[in-house]
Every structure is written in structure tokens, then in C-alpha cells.
Design a protein around this motif. Structure first.
Motif: not given
Length: 404
Positions: A39-47, A57-60
Motif C-alpha cells: 500500500v505504498e504510494p503508487g501501488t494498486e493496493g493504496l488505490d 485515510v491519506l496523510g499530507p
């Protein structure tokens, strides 16, 4: 390779065990670390997480705000299930990539906090549970993690119970005491069980046991061991196994027995047994050469009807015998009838227990149990066979329906 599933409740000390196993030479697959990676930025998981739970659920910095997400899911089974449905498949896929890259003779330890909850136990050769009483874990969370009592209890309630984890365990490491005690347990497990198990698995050989017959009082854990191992066999040879039944002395409550789990694997034919053989070997149960038939009994004297395939465990700490027989064959029927006859008749159990005790005393000084087993065999034909067949006729006993 030897695949170990490592789990434990929150604050059980699982991370200490994982680190020690990695120090000793294991390839460590950390599910928590992978859960962060997928779930790192740019991953399918985070999307997908953002799509499910919203942009809050996203930080700055665009990364997942874990405390915010945790507040949303813990205490809500539905929301937690939604999160797990996103993250768990991605973690499993990433873990599979790491395992595939490991050496063929490696000991691979997968650190999975929710192993029991997600029903993954049968995917491993062994499940290792790091255990501590609930009150000890609660105190650790309050004292060392700065959690409130309410938050700690909420986290514990979101996981499997202690009893559920213990029921899934092949190995239990006690972490109710000092860290050094836990490390000593891990070292003993590595040296005495995991390394020999991995060596046997790589060589395709069963564990060698050189002690004579030792009968032990009946233990309820035998039934739990049999159930866990049965699930592992069914997973390993999915589609080829019709059923797995716990047979032999350890399947009969109240009967003293050698600490050996006997399981009967029912298959449609010996060709299915041979197809399943390499899968069972990879799961830790190699085939034993030269053990391809049972002793014919008077009701079916043709030796060809008593053929089977025999496997045994490569694990040095848990003796297991696997009898692969064709469903409906005389040997398959005999094993089930004998077990059920003993379970139903105290007098039969007493008779068999006395016979075993006499032979165990006679062969106690032997380096193995072959002579004991051979000396016991005529009793099955001359004494047990007429008694159990008369019982089956009188009671209308019939084998399981999967034979039809």
C-alpha cells in the motif's frame, strides 16, 4: 524447501522469534512488512484502499495514515473484512514471489499475524505459534506500547482467540517468561526439528527413529494432530484424495498407544495414489519403498486386493504413518472396521491393550519397532478378524459413504 507459518497474538513476542529464526539462517517473509509495501504510494493496493475508505485515510505526504485507517476498521468486522480483502491477496502474491526466489533447501518462515484467522495453516509444513497468556499480552501493550486498556482489548478481540491459535499449532513457543527463555526455545526448535526436517525433506526421506515400542496413555491432542495433518494432506493432493481418516491406536479414546498418528488416505485407485505421491512427499510425507501391501485376511485372501501405498513423515518430532488405500478395498475396510470395533467395545480395547503391552515389554530393548509390528500382525487375523466381523454383522456396521 521447508515452509513454516509463524503466528501469534499481538504482543506475544512473535517478532523476537522471527528475528531469531532469521539469525539462525531462515528466509524470513514478514507479512506486516509486506502489508506496508503493497500500500505504498503508487501501488494498486493504496488505490483500492482509498477507493474503499475515502481520501481521509491519506496523510499530507500521500502515504497511508495508518492510525486513521485503524480507527475505522478495528471494532467493525465488516470494515476490517473489506480491508483484509484488499490487502491479504496482495500480500500473499508478494510472499509467493519471495518464496519462489529462495533456495530449494531453504527453511522459509512466513511471519503472518492473521494466519489462523485467514485459514492458511494447511499451506505450511509446520505452524509455529508464539504464545503468552492474555493478561500478559495486555500488560505488555499497556506498559510498552502506551496503548489504552480499551484500545488493547479491542485489538485482541479483532484477532483469533488464544485457544484457536493453540488448536492450529504444530509447535507452541511459550513467551510468558524472559526473552532469553524464548530465544533458547527458538534455538532448540531450529537445531532439533527444523534443520533435520529440512534435510529429510530435501533428500526425500522419512525421519529415522531408533527407539523401541513405548506405549503412552491416550492423549486428546492426538485427535487434534490428526485433524491438522489431514487438512495438510488434502491441501497437498487436492482433487486426488477422497477422504482422510484417523485410524490406528491413537484414534481410539482410552487406548494406550505409541505416539504415532496413523492416517488412512482414501483414493479412487492406485493410479491416483501414485499421482499423489510426489505431492505428499513435497508436503513432508515421502513414500516408503517396499511397503506396498497389507496382510490378506480370510474374507478376501487375494493379495492383489490388499495393495496400498505407504508414506511416513520427514518431521523428526511428529511420527506419522500414511496408508494410501483404494476406497472400498479390503484393507481400507479393515482399517475402519477395526477402529470402530475398538471404539464401540471396551472389552475389545482391553483385549488389544493387553496384547500390545505384552509385546511392547518383549521388544522394549529393540532399536526400532519392526519386530514389534511383525509379532503383532498374526493377532489381527487370528483374534481380531473373527471378533470384529461378528460385531459388524450383529450391528449392521458399514463403512463411510464416500466408498460408493
Amino acid at each position: 524447501m521447508l515452509k513454516i507459518g509463524l503466528t501469534g497474538g499481538i504482543a506475544s513476542g512473535k517478532s523476537v522469534v522471527a528475528a531469531r529464526l532469521e539469525e539462525r539462517g531462515a528466509v524470513l517473509v514478514d507479512a506486516d512488512a509486506l502489508a506496508r509495501e503493497v500500500v505504498e504510494p503508487g501501488t494498486e493496493g493504496l488505490d483500492r484502499v482509498v477507493a474503499e475508505f475515502g481520501g481521509d485515510v491519506l496523510g499530507p505526504d500521500g502515504r497511508l495514515d495508518r492510525p486513521t485507517l485503524g480507527a475505522l476498521v478495528f471494532g467493525s468486522p465488516e470494515r476490517l473484512a473489506a480491508l483484509n480483502g484488499i490487502v491479504h491477496p496482495l500480500v500473499r502474491a508478494r510472499a509467493a514471489d519471495i518464496v519462489a526466489a529462495a533456495a530449494e533447501d531453504a527453511v522459509v518462515v512466513q511471519d503472518i499475524p492473521l494466519l489462523v484467522e485467514t485459514g492458511q495453516g494447511s499451506d505450511f509444513h509446520l505452524v509455529v505459534v508464539v504464545d503468552a497468556p492474555d493478561d500478559v499480552r495486555l500488560r505488555r501493550m499497556l506498559e510498552h506500547r502506551g496503548m489504552t486498556r480499551e484500545a488493547a482489548l479491542q485489538r485482541m478481540a479483532a484477532q483469533a482467540t488464544r485457544n484457536e491459535r493453540l488448536a492450529a499449532a504444530d509447535v507452541v513457543l511459550d513467551n510468558s517468561g524472559s526473552v532469553q527463555h524464548l530465544l533458547d526455545e527458538v534455538d532448540g526448535l531450529w537445531d532439533d526439528r527444523l534443520v533435520p526436517f529440512a534435510r529429510n525433506l530435501a533428500a526425500g526421506t522419512r525421519a529415522v527413529r531408533n527407539c523401541g515400542p513405548v506405549l503412552e496413555p491416550y492423549r486428546e491432542e492426538w485427535a487434534r494432530d490428526a485433524a491438522r495433518i489431514s487438512a495438510r494432506l488434502k491441501t497437498a493432493a487436492h482433487g486426488l484424495i477422497l477422504a482422510v481418516d484417523h485410524i490406528g491406536s491413537t484414534s481410539v479414546p482410552g487406548l494406550a498407544a505409541k505416539d504415532v498418528i496413523d492416517l488412512q488416505v482414501a483414493v479412487s485407485g492406485l493410479d491416483a495414489a501414485d499421482t499423489a505421491a510426489p505431492r505428499l512427499a513435497a508436503a513432508g510425507f515421502p513414500r516408503v519403498p517396499g511397503a506396498g501391501s497389507d496382510t490378506p485376511k480370510p474374507g478376501a485372501p487375494d493379495p492383489g486386493q490388499w495393495q496400498k501405498r505407504f508414506h511416513a513423515n520427514a518431521d523428526p518430532a511428529r511420527p506419522v504413518n500414511i496408508h494410501v488405500r483404494v476406497a472400498g478395498s479390503p484393507g481400507w475396510r479393515y482399517a475402519l472396521m477395526f477402529r470402530d470395533w475398538l471404539r464401540a467395545n471396551p472389552s475389545a480395547r482391553t483385549l488389544y491393550a493387553g496384547h500390545k503391552a505384552d509385546l511392547a515389554a518383549r521388544f522394549a530393548g529393540q532399536a526400532g519397532t519392526r519386530a514389534y509390528a511383525e509379532a503383532k500382525e498374526p493377532w489381527f487375523t487370528d483374534v481380531a478378524w473373527p471378533l470384529m466381523t461378528a460385531w459388524a454383522d450383529a450391528t449392521g456396521w458399514a463403512p463411510p459413504s464416500y466408498a460408493s
